[in-house]
Design a protein around this motif. Structure first.
Motif, mmCIF file in Angstrom:
data_model
loop_
_atom_site.group_PDB
_atom_site.id
_atom_site.type_symbol
_atom_site.label_atom_id
_atom_site.label_comp_id
_atom_site.label_asym_id
_atom_site.label_seq_id
_atom_site.Cartn_x
_atom_site.Cartn_y
_atom_site.Cartn_z
ATOM 1 N N LEU A 1 0.825 -1.195 0.000
ATOM 2 C CA LEU A 1 0.000 0.000 0.000
ATOM 3 C C LEU A 1 0.868 1.258 0.000
ATOM 4 O O LEU A 1 0.634 2.190 -0.775
ATOM 5 C CB LEU A 1 -0.928 -0.014 1.224
ATOM 6 N N ALA A 2 1.888 1.287 0.847
ATOM 7 C CA ALA A 2 2.759 2.467 0.930
ATOM 8 C C ALA A 2 3.462 2.724 -0.397
ATOM 9 O O ALA A 2 3.556 3.869 -0.849
ATOM 10 C CB ALA A 2 3.785 2.276 2.039
ATOM 11 N N ALA A 3 3.942 1.659 -1.051
ATOM 12 C CA ALA A 3 4.622 1.825 -2.343
ATOM 13 C C ALA A 3 3.649 2.335 -3.403
ATOM 14 O O ALA A 3 4.000 3.219 -4.198
ATOM 15 C CB ALA A 3 5.254 0.507 -2.781
ATOM 16 N N MET A 4 2.444 1.806 -3.407
ATOM 17 C CA MET A 4 1.460 2.271 -4.398
ATOM 18 C C MET A 4 1.156 3.753 -4.205
ATOM 19 O O MET A 4 1.027 4.494 -5.178
ATOM 20 C CB MET A 4 0.170 1.451 -4.320
ATOM 21 N N ARG A 5 1.080 4.170 -2.972
ATOM 22 C CA ARG A 5 0.804 5.588 -2.711
ATOM 23 C C ARG A 5 1.981 6.455 -3.159
ATOM 24 O O ARG A 5 1.776 7.543 -3.708
ATOM 25 C CB ARG A 5 0.506 5.796 -1.234
ATOM 26 N N LEU A 6 3.203 5.984 -2.934
ATOM 27 C CA LEU A 6 4.380 6.774 -3.308
ATOM 28 C C LEU A 6 4.518 6.945 -4.821
ATOM 29 O O LEU A 6 4.998 7.974 -5.284
ATOM 30 C CB LEU A 6 5.651 6.152 -2.734
ATOM 31 N N ILE A 7 4.102 5.936 -5.576
ATOM 32 C CA ILE A 7 4.210 6.052 -7.041
ATOM 33 C C ILE A 7 2.915 6.567 -7.656
ATOM 34 O O ILE A 7 2.802 6.675 -8.875
ATOM 35 C CB ILE A 7 4.612 4.713 -7.705
ATOM 36 N N ALA A 8 1.943 6.900 -6.813
ATOM 37 C CA ALA A 8 0.647 7.442 -7.247
ATOM 38 C C ALA A 8 -0.092 6.491 -8.189
ATOM 39 O O ALA A 8 -0.691 6.904 -9.174
ATOM 40 C CB ALA A 8 0.812 8.821 -7.884
ATOM 41 N N ALA A 9 -0.050 5.204 -7.859
ATOM 42 C CA ALA A 9 -0.758 4.190 -8.649
ATOM 43 C C ALA A 9 -2.167 4.019 -8.097
ATOM 44 O O ALA A 9 -2.394 4.185 -6.892
ATOM 45 C CB ALA A 9 -0.011 2.859 -8.588
#
Length: 143
Positions: A123-131
């Motif tokens: 979840l954190a990675a998806m938020r950081l890449i704006a996916a």
């Protein structure tokens, strides 16, 4: 027969012994991402990465070797951290995720799946890449 009884009692006694689950150093304990609380209900509740961890993830050094592309979906929201579980690696390693011009540092974890079976992203990675959290995203993974 007495030997079996004694061995059984020794095994039972070992099961009852407490196991220390404290990290070796305080530094390790403070660097581990916190698990979301049981009361978590929304994205902000589930994303427990610290501001420092998010900033470190976005401090990307140029270069790196692409190890492949993968289609990913949201992984378990309760699994904290900035990671991708993918069949493109066979052991946990530090790497990068590239998505639509955005690049972040992330932990690359083996998924155990066969090549081409897709990946899961935190979840954190998806938020950081704006996916989009509900979509399938095409990622390029780098070392």
């Amino acid at each position: 027969m007495k030997c079996i009884l004694i061995l059984s009692l020794m095994i039972l006694a070992a099961c009852a012994m407490p196991v220390a689950d404290t990290p070796a150093t305080a530094e390790i304990a403070t660097n581990l991402p916190a698990a979301p609380p049981r009361s978590a209900r929304n994205v902000d509740d589930f994303d427990t990465t610290t501001a420092a961890a998010r900033q470190a993830a976005t401090q990307v050094v140029a270069g790196g070797t692409a190890i492949g592309t993968t289609i990913a979906t949201l992984g378990a929201p309760a699994d904290p951290g900035i990671w991708v579980k993918t069949p493109l690696v066979t052991q946990v390693t530090q790497g990068r995720i590239r998505y639509q011009g955005r690049v972040i540092n992330a932990e690359l974890r083996p998924s155990g799946g066969v090549a081409g079976s897709g990946s899961q992203i935190s979840l954190a990675a998806m938020r950081l890449i704006a996916a989009p959290l509900t979509g399938l995203v095409a990622l390029t993974l780098l070392r």
